[in-house]
Scaffold this active site. Structure first.
Site, PDB file in Angstrom:
ATOM      1  N   ASP A  73       0.845  -1.296   0.077  1.00 38.52           N
ATOM      2  CA  ASP A  73      -0.001   0.076   0.009  1.00 38.52           C
ATOM      3  C   ASP A  73       0.843   1.297   0.205  1.00 38.52           C
ATOM      4  OD1 ASP A  73       0.793  -0.144   2.869  1.00 38.52           O
ATOM      5  OD2 ASP A  73      -1.106  -0.025   3.480  1.00 38.52           O
ATOM      6  N   SER A  74       2.184   1.129   0.001  1.00 34.66           N
ATOM      7  CA  SER A  74       3.050   2.100  -0.249  1.00 34.66           C
ATOM      8  C   SER A  74       2.891   2.924  -1.678  1.00 34.66           C
ATOM      9  CB  SER A  74       4.508   1.661  -0.129  1.00 34.66           C
ATOM     10  OG  SER A  74       4.948   0.381  -0.743  1.00 34.66           O
ATOM     11  N   ASP A 112      -1.228  -5.935  -0.197  1.00 34.03           N
ATOM     12  CA  ASP A 112      -1.555  -5.393   1.083  1.00 34.03           C
ATOM     13  C   ASP A 112      -3.157  -5.211   1.097  1.00 34.03           C
ATOM     14  OD1 ASP A 112       0.317  -4.972   2.913  1.00 34.03           O
ATOM     15  OD2 ASP A 112       1.294  -3.179   2.047  1.00 34.03           O
ATOM     16  N   LYS A 142      -1.242  -9.492   2.613  1.00 31.13           N
ATOM     17  CA  LYS A 142      -0.555  -9.022   3.861  1.00 31.13           C
ATOM     18  C   LYS A 142      -1.344  -7.969   4.537  1.00 31.13           C
ATOM     19  CE  LYS A 142       3.195  -6.005   3.797  1.00 31.13           C
ATOM     20  NZ  LYS A 142       2.636  -4.853   4.548  1.00 31.13           N
ATOM     21  N   GLU A 144      -1.714  -5.634   8.520  1.00 28.03           N
ATOM     22  CA  GLU A 144      -1.044  -5.002   9.545  1.00 28.03           C
ATOM     23  C   GLU A 144      -1.768  -5.586  10.984  1.00 28.03           C
ATOM     24  OE1 GLU A 144      -0.287  -0.792   8.900  1.00 28.03           O
ATOM     25  OE2 GLU A 144       0.773  -1.132   7.208  1.00 28.03           O
ATOM     26  N   GLU A 211       9.098  -4.151  10.711  1.00 30.05           N
ATOM     27  CA  GLU A 211       9.369  -2.998  10.249  1.00 30.05           C
ATOM     28  C   GLU A 211       9.782  -2.075  11.202  1.00 30.05           C
ATOM     29  OE1 GLU A 211       6.800  -1.104   7.431  1.00 30.05           O
ATOM     30  OE2 GLU A 211       7.835   0.723   7.243  1.00 30.05           O
TER      31      GLU A 211
HETATM   32  O1  KIV Z   1       3.519  -1.288   1.564  1.00 32.12           O
HETATM   33  C1  KIV Z   1       4.898  -1.648   1.865  1.00 32.12           C
HETATM   34  O2  KIV Z   1       5.702  -1.211   0.819  1.00 32.12           O
HETATM   35  C2  KIV Z   1       5.032  -2.396   2.957  1.00 32.12           C
HETATM   36  C3  KIV Z   1       6.593  -2.544   3.065  1.00 32.12           C
HETATM   37  C4  KIV Z   1       7.273  -1.405   3.445  1.00 32.12           C
HETATM   38  C5  KIV Z   1       6.972  -3.703   3.921  1.00 32.12           C
HETATM   39  O3  KIV Z   1       4.485  -2.815   3.554  1.00 32.12           O
END
Ligand code: KIV
Length: 293
Positions: A73-74, A112, A142, A144, A211
């Site tokens: 989600d980055s 994510d 994934k 959190e 992280e």
């Molecule tokens: O969204 C992302 O890029 C991440 C990584 C920093 C692990 O969750």
């Protein structure tokens, strides 16, 4: 000296000695699965993971031999220019994930679950995870958090969807933390993180991202659970590493945390190339006779 049988074993198991992907205890996988990652941890082979959000980049990342591609989600920061990961939507994540899946032939693709798509209840979490798997063709999701999202994780796992956990600095909670500094430096938070990691292993997650936490704590977690632990800013005692692709290629330059290793300076190289193009157009150097019909 290596015997012929020894050579044959190495050839079958790990590939040719000069194979560009070969390193100590590395096996050549045609396709990476959650099982391959578990095997890598058991063998002591480190796992490589990078983000990707589009077809062209994902094709390069997959071809270069990266084990896991994270459609993170980055993308909210890197692709859309938002300050945090919170605004990206489930539809947008599915769009990015589908583009990545079309590009890959070897890597495991993990996507994510974005903020707001799983926190309210486990049924909504399952619906979101199913949409990602069905509409993008990705291999795993994934999310959190630890104990607070365990019901959602169980529900998703019960539907046959592999889940990767994410502990430590969890950017979707940035407004709760208030800063992006190192997490779990105090004993209570470190103890909670270890408990959460054990819980995620117990309920069936196939791996965990840690992280921005102290290296010694990350090593302790990796050694106390059997599933792979992938670190970002979590030192070298874990089972693998993940970085944001645009950061490690030096395309982003405002972001310079200590853990980031830049392998290229693409911001400058691309800037120079584009400035040269502008200059060539203005001076009528481009296109020349060989570049037209
Ligand atoms: O969204 C992302 O890029 C991440 C990584 C920093 C692990 O969750």
């Amino acid at each position: 000296m290596k015997t012929f049988r020894g050579f044959l074993y190495q050839f079958r198991t790990f590939g040719l000695p000069n194979n560009k992907h070969m390193s100590t205890a590395k096996k050549d996988y045609k396709r990476i699965t959650t099982k391959s990652l578990f095997e890598m941890k058991s063998r002591g082979e480190k796992i490589s993971m990078l983000t990707a959000y589009d077809y062209t980049m994902a094709k390069i990342v997959d071809h270069a031999g990266v084990d896991v591609i994270l459609v993170g989600d980055s993308a909210s920061n890197v692709m859309a220019g938002h300050e945090t990961t919170l605004p990206i939507t489930l539809d947008q994540m599915i769009y990015h994930a589908s583009s990545v899946v079309r590009a890959i032939s070897r890597s495991l693709v993990v996507v994510d679950l974005p903020f707001g798509s799983y926190q309210s209840d486990s049924k909504e979490a399952l619906r979101s995870a199913i949409r990602i798997m069905k509409e993008s063709g990705a291999h795993a999701i994934k999310l959190e958090g630890g104990g607070e999202v365990k019901d959602s994780i169980k529900k998703i796992l019960n539907a046959g969807i592999p889940v990767m956990g994410h502990l430590g600095l969890t950017p979707q909670s940035i407004y709760k933390f208030g800063t992006y500094t190192v997490r779990a430096k105090e004993e209570t938070e470190a103890g909670q993180l270890i408990e959460d990691a054990k819980l995620l292993e117990r309920i069936g997650c196939f791996a965990i991202v840690l992280e921005k936490i102290p290296a010694a704590l990350a090593k302790q977690v990796a050694e106390s659970i059997s599933i792979p632990v992938i670190g970002i800013g979590a030192g070298n005692g874990v089972d693998g590493q993940v970085l944001v692709l645009h950061d490690m290629l030096g395309m982003t330059h405002e972001f310079s945390p200590r853990f980031l290793r830049r392998y290229m300076n693409l911001y400058e190289d691309m800037n120079n190339a584009i400035a040269q193009y502008v200059s060539d157009v203005k001076s009528k150097d481009f296109p020349n006779e060989g570049e037209q019909y």
